[in-house]
Design an enzyme around this catalytic site. Structure first.
Site, PDB file in Angstrom:
ATOM      1  N   HIS A  20       0.844  -1.203   0.000  1.00 50.87           N
ATOM      2  CA  HIS A  20       0.000   0.000   0.000  1.00 50.87           C
ATOM      3  C   HIS A  20       0.878   1.252   0.000  1.00 50.87           C
ATOM      4  O   HIS A  20       0.623   2.215  -0.722  1.00 50.87           O
ATOM      5  CB  HIS A  20      -0.922   0.004   1.220  1.00 50.87           C
ATOM      6  CG  HIS A  20      -1.856  -1.168   1.261  1.00 50.87           C
ATOM      7  ND1 HIS A  20      -3.217  -1.047   1.140  1.00 50.87           N
ATOM      8  CD2 HIS A  20      -1.624  -2.500   1.394  1.00 50.87           C
ATOM      9  CE1 HIS A  20      -3.784  -2.236   1.211  1.00 50.87           C
ATOM     10  NE2 HIS A  20      -2.830  -3.134   1.370  1.00 50.87           N
ATOM     11  N   ASP A 125      -6.358   5.347   1.501  1.00 45.05           N
ATOM     12  CA  ASP A 125      -6.476   3.940   1.162  1.00 45.05           C
ATOM     13  C   ASP A 125      -7.958   3.548   1.217  1.00 45.05           C
ATOM     14  O   ASP A 125      -8.671   3.910   2.163  1.00 45.05           O
ATOM     15  CB  ASP A 125      -5.687   3.098   2.162  1.00 45.05           C
ATOM     16  CG  ASP A 125      -5.442   1.706   1.637  1.00 45.05           C
ATOM     17  OD1 ASP A 125      -4.299   1.416   1.264  1.00 45.05           O
ATOM     18  OD2 ASP A 125      -6.411   0.899   1.575  1.00 45.05           O
ATOM     19  N   TRP A 389      -0.803  -7.869  -5.115  1.00 40.25           N
ATOM     20  CA  TRP A 389      -1.137  -7.156  -6.349  1.00 40.25           C
ATOM     21  C   TRP A 389       0.059  -6.393  -6.927  1.00 40.25           C
ATOM     22  O   TRP A 389       0.252  -6.334  -8.136  1.00 40.25           O
ATOM     23  CB  TRP A 389      -2.338  -6.231  -6.151  1.00 40.25           C
ATOM     24  CG  TRP A 389      -2.821  -5.654  -7.446  1.00 40.25           C
ATOM     25  CD1 TRP A 389      -2.978  -4.341  -7.754  1.00 40.25           C
ATOM     26  CD2 TRP A 389      -3.200  -6.385  -8.643  1.00 40.25           C
ATOM     27  NE1 TRP A 389      -3.431  -4.194  -9.046  1.00 40.25           N
ATOM     28  CE2 TRP A 389      -3.573  -5.435  -9.616  1.00 40.25           C
ATOM     29  CE3 TRP A 389      -3.243  -7.746  -8.984  1.00 40.25           C
ATOM     30  CZ2 TRP A 389      -3.991  -5.788 -10.906  1.00 40.25           C
ATOM     31  CZ3 TRP A 389      -3.648  -8.102 -10.267  1.00 40.25           C
ATOM     32  CH2 TRP A 389      -4.017  -7.132 -11.198  1.00 40.25           C
ATOM     33  N   ASP A 410      -6.828 -10.607  -1.009  1.00 40.56           N
ATOM     34  CA  ASP A 410      -7.103 -10.559  -2.450  1.00 40.56           C
ATOM     35  C   ASP A 410      -6.293 -11.582  -3.248  1.00 40.56           C
ATOM     36  O   ASP A 410      -6.597 -11.862  -4.407  1.00 40.56           O
ATOM     37  CB  ASP A 410      -6.784  -9.151  -2.972  1.00 40.56           C
ATOM     38  CG  ASP A 410      -5.347  -8.736  -2.668  1.00 40.56           C
ATOM     39  OD1 ASP A 410      -4.854  -9.052  -1.571  1.00 40.56           O
ATOM     40  OD2 ASP A 410      -4.716  -8.115  -3.536  1.00 40.56           O
TER      41      ASP A 410
HETATM   42  N1  UDP Z   1       9.321  -6.407  -2.506  1.00 36.36           N
HETATM   43  C1  UDP Z   1      10.624  -5.993  -2.579  1.00 36.36           C
HETATM   44  N2  UDP Z   1      11.599  -6.882  -2.235  1.00 36.36           N
HETATM   45  C2  UDP Z   1      11.351  -8.139  -1.832  1.00 36.36           C
HETATM   46  C3  UDP Z   1      10.004  -8.559  -1.778  1.00 36.36           C
HETATM   47  C4  UDP Z   1       9.011  -7.678  -2.125  1.00 36.36           C
HETATM   48  O1  UDP Z   1      10.919  -4.851  -2.962  1.00 36.36           O
HETATM   49  O2  UDP Z   1      12.307  -8.876  -1.522  1.00 36.36           O
HETATM   50  C5  UDP Z   1       8.254  -5.434  -2.853  1.00 36.36           C
HETATM   51  C6  UDP Z   1       7.590  -5.781  -4.156  1.00 36.36           C
HETATM   52  O3  UDP Z   1       8.312  -5.206  -5.223  1.00 36.36           O
HETATM   53  C7  UDP Z   1       6.190  -5.204  -3.984  1.00 36.36           C
HETATM   54  C8  UDP Z   1       5.975  -5.210  -2.485  1.00 36.36           C
HETATM   55  O4  UDP Z   1       7.242  -5.457  -1.878  1.00 36.36           O
HETATM   56  O5  UDP Z   1       6.132  -3.879  -4.488  1.00 36.36           O
HETATM   57  C9  UDP Z   1       5.029  -6.285  -2.012  1.00 36.36           C
HETATM   58  O6  UDP Z   1       3.731  -5.896  -2.316  1.00 36.36           O
HETATM   59  P1  UDP Z   1       2.630  -6.940  -2.730  1.00 36.36           P
HETATM   60  O7  UDP Z   1       1.383  -6.178  -2.991  1.00 36.36           O
HETATM   61  O8  UDP Z   1       3.105  -7.788  -3.842  1.00 36.36           O
HETATM   62  O9  UDP Z   1       2.487  -7.896  -1.480  1.00 36.36           O
HETATM   63  P2  UDP Z   1       2.310  -7.645   0.110  1.00 36.36           P
HETATM   64  O10 UDP Z   1       3.664  -7.437   0.652  1.00 36.36           O
HETATM   65  O11 UDP Z   1       1.412  -6.453   0.279  1.00 36.36           O
HETATM   66  O12 UDP Z   1       1.710  -8.924   0.565  1.00 36.36           O
END
Ligand code: UDP
Length: 496
Positions: A20, A125, A389, A410
């Site tokens: 987010h 948000d 996402w 989601d």
């Molecule tokens: N991400 C990153 N490095 C990592 C793992 C994840 O920069 O080693 C970033 C990824 O590029 C994305 C975010 O963390 O922008 C994760 O967001 P996402 O919506 O995919 O999943 P959430 O963490 O919210 O479950």
């Protein structure tokens, strides 16, 4: 009566979670580049992490009308803010602590810009509805930004109808008593998804034991608040989710699609009309870039990248199944393993010899990687993802097919769309064993590679086109340009 025009000014307020925050900061940068003044409100906890792990203060300093503000999230510093404890923050502490403080800060003018101008527009948000109430009270327009996919937003939106129709298995007997096959029943009542959405593809909250479950109720209710907002924004694009968007617009007519945001921002940088020179990750974790050197030494499209995002947790057994599956697949892999990924640590951290050897030969494991850069690297040929996402969009833009192992929220719906609708990969939800991991990795990287690459190449082309100048010519009514015009209009202050 005369109209007085001031510099447009927006308060942005993300939910305190990595995906987010990422999306909102990308949006903040794009709006700043368009001459809009921004106050970005993060929780104290996340603001401190961003300042500690990134260069955000320097990076945003080039925007004169930009300021960071922060607010408590109501949790102790050592609260994990991940896994099944994530929802404690989401619904309990934010409601109890952040919400009243937010109201107070708005009423006392603490969130106003340096110019002392009243906030004319809040982009909050879309999981938070209290800013709409505050906005209504103060005469401020509020835009809801749901950082999830349109397909999952629509599934959330329909939970209430499914419960009311009594057709859905969310009844007081619920999923605990359902047989495995029952989870594969098709949900016929969600418009636009009649032919492929199964019970197991509904947002994870639908797996609650009964319809009074507090998370299910909260998620259902909050999604129904979006039509009350001035507009809805989604980080998506029309060529990807046009059909679902047309359904959403029957409830929220002013729905902007402004994605993929990270690609939008990158294209602005490439057009060299900005002082900003590079894309930096807005990471809440310490980024380890050593993996880029390792990737440089790997053959073209040879490596599968593995990451489960910032909130997923798994048991040690699940970790071992993935690890064995990856090693046994004989493919090379780069795995982003957060230090807090594994729950129930049992203290026996000895790595079996075959895993140690297999990883030494073909794998690289690191705490947190620069994901956008990793996915864009020529050595990456596949992505084993939790279907967050942001990760899904980043994979689409980078033309990388996916294996989906959704964890919650989601992600269950996203992964179904990735596999069944967009044909961009395979969905292995609810399964976690080494044989399956090995098989599916081999399918993605080898046996069915051509099929997935065909769809991935086409979707990446459409994603890039959606953020290009060419797209503006296609006159989507609700794109980023129209959003910016809308914000400018809101900033025209009526004076006597
Ligand atoms: N991400 C990153 N490095 C990592 C793992 C994840 O920069 O080693 C970033 C990824 O590029 C994305 C975010 O963390 O922008 C994760 O967001 P996402 O919506 O995919 O999943 P959430 O963490 O919210 O479950």
């Amino acid at each position: 009566m005369e109209l007085e025009s001031k510099a447009p000014y927006v308060l942005i307020f993300p939910l305190p979670a990595q995906g987010h925050v990422n999306s909102m900061l990308n949006l903040a940068q794009l709006l700043s580049l368009s001459g809009i003044n921004i106050t970005s409100l993060n929780t104290d906890h996340n603001h401190n992490r961003l300042v500690f792990h990134t260069d955000i203060l320097d990076r945003f300093a080039c925007f004169l009308g930009f300021q960071f503000k922060s607010i408590p999230d109501g949790l102790l510093a050592d609260h994990p803010r991940a896994g099944d404890r994530f929802m404690e923050m989401f619904f309990d502490s934010i409601t109890l602590v952040t919400e009243p403080l937010f109201k107070e800060m708005m009423l006392s003018g603490q969130l106003n810009s340096a110019t002392g101008q009243l906030v004319p527009c809040i982009i909050t948000d879309g999981s938070l509805s209290f800013p709409i109430d505050v906005g209504n009270k103060l005469g401020i327009l509020v835009i809801h930004f749901r950082t999830i996919s349109a397909c999952s937003f629509w599934a959330y939106f329909y939970i209430q109808d499914m419960i009311e129709a009594g057709k859905h298995p969310i009844r007081d007997t619920m999923v605990t008593t359902l047989e495995k096959e029952d989870m594969d029943y098709f949900i016929r009542s969600v418009p636009g998804k009649e032919t492929f959405l199964r019970i197991r593809d509904l947002p994870s909250f639908c797996r609650a034991r009964n319809t009074t479950d507090s998370n299910l109720q909260q998620v259902k209710n909050m999604t129904r608040q979006s039509p009350r907002a001035h507009a809805l924004m989604l980080n998506s694009f029309e060529d990807l989710e046009g059909l679902v968007l047309s359904h959403i617009r029957t409830k929220c007519p002013k729905t902007y699609t402004i994605g993929p945001l990270h690609a939008f921002f990158k294209s602005k940088l490439e057009s060299k009309t900005t002082l900003l020179q590079s894309v930096s990750p807005n990471s809440l974790f310490e980024v380890d870039k050593s993996c880029m050197v390792w990737l440089d030494a790997q053959p073209l499209k040879y490596v599968i990248y593995v990451s489960f995002g910032s909130i997923t947790v798994m048991t040690k057994d699940e970790l071992m199944e993935f690890w064995y599956g990856l090693v046994n697949s004989k493919k090379r892999f780069l795995w982003s393993i957060r230090p807090d990924l594994v729950t129930q640590k049992d203290g026996k951290d000895q790595i079996p010899l075959e895993l140690f050897e297999g990883t030494k030969d073909r794998g690289y494991m690191v705490g947190w990687v620069p994901q956008e850069e990793v996915l864009a690297h020529q050595a990456i040929g596949g992505f084993l993802t939790h279907s967050g996402w942001n990760s899904t969009l980043e994979s689409i833009v980078a033309e990388v097919p996916m294996i989906c192992w959704p964890y919650f929220a989601d992600q269950q719906t996203n992964s179904r769309f990735v596999s069944e609708v967009w044909k961009l990969g395979m969905d292995m939800k609810d399964v976690c064993d080494r044989v399956m991991v090995k098989k599916i990795v081999n399918h993605l990287m080898e046996k069915r590679r051509e099929i997935f690459m065909k769809s991935a190449t086409e979707m990446a082309r459409l994603a890039k086109e959606s953020v290009s100048e060419a797209c503006k010519k296609r006159h989507y009514h609700y794109n980023l340009d129209h959003l910016i015009k809308d914000i400018r209009l809101m900033s025209v202050i009526t004076t006597k």
